[in-house]
Design an enzyme around this catalytic site. Structure first.
Site, PDB file in Angstrom:
ATOM      1  N   LEU A 244       7.435 -19.112  -5.002  1.00  0.00           N
ATOM      2  CA  LEU A 244       8.124 -19.736  -6.135  1.00  0.00           C
ATOM      3  C   LEU A 244       7.878 -21.242  -6.200  1.00  0.00           C
ATOM      4  CD1 LEU A 244      11.485 -17.748  -6.365  1.00  0.00           C
ATOM      5  CD2 LEU A 244       9.452 -17.579  -7.806  1.00  0.00           C
TER       6      LEU A 244
ATOM      7  N   ARG B  16       1.634 -15.793  -8.340  1.00  0.00           N
ATOM      8  CA  ARG B  16       2.087 -15.415  -9.679  1.00  0.00           C
ATOM      9  C   ARG B  16       1.906 -16.553 -10.672  1.00  0.00           C
ATOM     10  NH1 ARG B  16       5.219 -12.619  -6.034  1.00  0.00           N
ATOM     11  NH2 ARG B  16       5.654 -10.424  -6.530  1.00  0.00           N
TER      12      ARG B  16
ATOM     13  N   ALA C 277      -5.793  -9.172  -0.190  1.00  0.00           N
ATOM     14  CA  ALA C 277      -5.779  -8.444   1.075  1.00  0.00           C
ATOM     15  C   ALA C 277      -6.857  -7.365   1.043  1.00  0.00           C
ATOM     16  CB  ALA C 277      -4.411  -7.810   1.301  1.00  0.00           C
TER      17      ALA C 277
ATOM     18  N   TYR D 185       2.665  -5.673   7.283  1.00  0.00           N
ATOM     19  CA  TYR D 185       1.447  -4.915   7.541  1.00  0.00           C
ATOM     20  C   TYR D 185       1.155  -4.896   9.039  1.00  0.00           C
ATOM     21  CZ  TYR D 185       1.341  -5.149   2.505  1.00  0.00           C
ATOM     22  OH  TYR D 185       1.697  -5.043   1.184  1.00  0.00           O
TER      23      TYR D 185
ATOM     24  N   GLN E  18      -8.947 -12.590   2.691  1.00  0.00           N
ATOM     25  CA  GLN E  18      -7.852 -12.239   3.587  1.00  0.00           C
ATOM     26  C   GLN E  18      -8.110 -10.825   4.115  1.00  0.00           C
ATOM     27  OE1 GLN E  18      -3.794 -10.966   2.241  1.00  0.00           O
ATOM     28  NE2 GLN E  18      -3.164 -12.949   3.105  1.00  0.00           N
TER      29      GLN E  18
ATOM     30  N   PRO F 223      -4.015 -15.052  -1.955  1.00  0.00           N
ATOM     31  CA  PRO F 223      -4.463 -13.662  -2.096  1.00  0.00           C
ATOM     32  C   PRO F 223      -3.490 -12.860  -2.950  1.00  0.00           C
ATOM     33  CG  PRO F 223      -4.606 -14.379   0.197  1.00  0.00           C
ATOM     34  CD  PRO F 223      -3.854 -15.443  -0.541  1.00  0.00           C
TER      35      PRO F 223
END
Length: 371
Positions: free
Chosen positions: A302, A325, A58, A183, A101, A24
């Protein structure tokens, strides 16, 4: 030796063709929670990636649960209609399963978009009042959120249920609950954000009560054919915060309730966190959760190179890798990983002629000439 990264896996009744998950990724580009042209193009790229599953960003279960004004939502008929229309287009671009999500930002809501600074927007400056387990602000100088009372807890739990039901109606095939990154549901788990004196605060067992109630309600509300997983922050990276031992206990409770997978991230609940970043810096957390629970586990953070991802899965450190990413940088990452690892992927026939000579066979069923 065949690639295990490109071997199938089953999450409940949902079969994935490989173990690469499009994680997400918030796009901050919705209008009043509704998806639009940006999502159609963005998700269309991801749908052509040949990953095993695509998880939508999200997606807020109520308007005040959005992180920013631009965050996606699934709390209204307009949201449902808009996202359904986008998905109808996206499904024509690829056949991979698509999930969502579901999230509530809690005290981290009413924030500016990242490229606008990301700071909390005050209610009198165009933001809105936020809610949380306890009236503790996320950052110094921020307004305190309102502590959720019994009615608020019920409202938000039912909002998760309604959003999950909307997701099923528009054909989404899996649901991940966001219990990470500071969250709302993570706020309940963390002693840094939850200092309640009632049955939802205090011990680790009490702090996990509300997230478990939300999971149970969602799991009960959707068909058995729709697997429900959970993203967690395995550690707050702050002394006295949520730690790996507590996360494993939470994951074991989720497993007993029919959780289909655990997506292991970390941090986000406190600006005081100190994280040593590096390649695969969260994989050890995923490995610990997997070894302690036996739940199908996603590693994230990563993971950028094909052989790195292959080794994580082959060595049993996780069952899947979730890329964010890396997928934005290279939406064809699974194609290139398949070429590097001697595997094959199914891609739209319109692209078959792009197969490089030195990667012959990476596109399954690719055979097309030139008039």
């Amino acid at each position: 030796m065949s690639s295990i990264l490109f071997s199938p896996i089953e999450l409940g009744r949902l079969r994935l063709s490989n173990r690469i998950i499009v994680s997400p990724m918030c796009q901050y580009s919705a209008q009043q929670g509704s998806a639009g042209d940006w999502h159609r193009v963005h998700l269309g790229q991801m749908a052509q990636s040949a990953a095993g599953m695509l998880l939508l960003e999200a997606t807020a279960v109520e308007d005040i649960g959005r992180i920013t004004h631009g965050c996606l939502g699934l709390y209204s008929d307009a949201n449902e209609s808009a996202l359904g229309a986008v998905l109808e287009s996206v499904r024509a671009m690829g056949s991979l399963p698509i999930g969502v999500q579901l999230a509530h930002a809690g005290r981290k809501a009413s924030s500016a978009r990242p490229w606008e600074g990301g700071a909390l927007i005050a209610a009198d400056a165009g933001g809105w009042a936020t809610v949380a387990p306890s009236p503790l602000p996320h950052g110094d100088g921020e307004a305190a959120p309102a502590e959720l009372d019994a009615a608020g807890l019920t409202r938000i739990r039912q909002a998760f249920v309604r959003s999950a039901q909307r997701a099923v109606r528009i054909g989404l095939q899996s649901i991940e609950l966001h219990v990470a990154h500071g969250y709302l549901l993570h706020q309940f788990l963390s002693p840094l954000a939850n200092v309640r004196g009632d049955a939802y605060g205090g011990s680790a067992q009490a702090r996990m009560r509300y997230p478990l109630e939300v999971f149970d309600a969602v799991r009960q509300a959707v068909p058995d054919s729709v697997p429900v997983g959970v993203r967690v922050s395995a550690t707050d990276w702050v002394e006295g915060g949520l730690d790996l031992e507590q996360t494993i206990a939470f994951a074991l409770e989720l497993k007993s309730r029919g959780c289909a997978w655990i997506d292991v991230s970390s941090g986000g609940v406190s600006p005081r966190q100190r994280i040593a970043l590096g390649p695969g810096y969260q994989v050890h957390l995923a490995q610990a959760v997997r070894e302690s629970t036996g739940l199908p586990t996603m590693a994230v953070g990563l993971i950028t190179e094909p052989q790195q991802a292959e080794d994580i899965v082959r060595e049993g450190r996780a069952d899947m890798v979730a890329l964010a990413r890396a997928m934005l940088w290279d939406p064809r990452w699974p194609w290139h990983a398949a070429a590097a690892l001697g595997a094959s992927v199914e891609v739209p026939p319109q692209y078959w002629r792009s197969e490089p000579r030195d990667a012959r066979g990476v596109f399954a069923h690719a055979s097309v000439g030139q008039r």
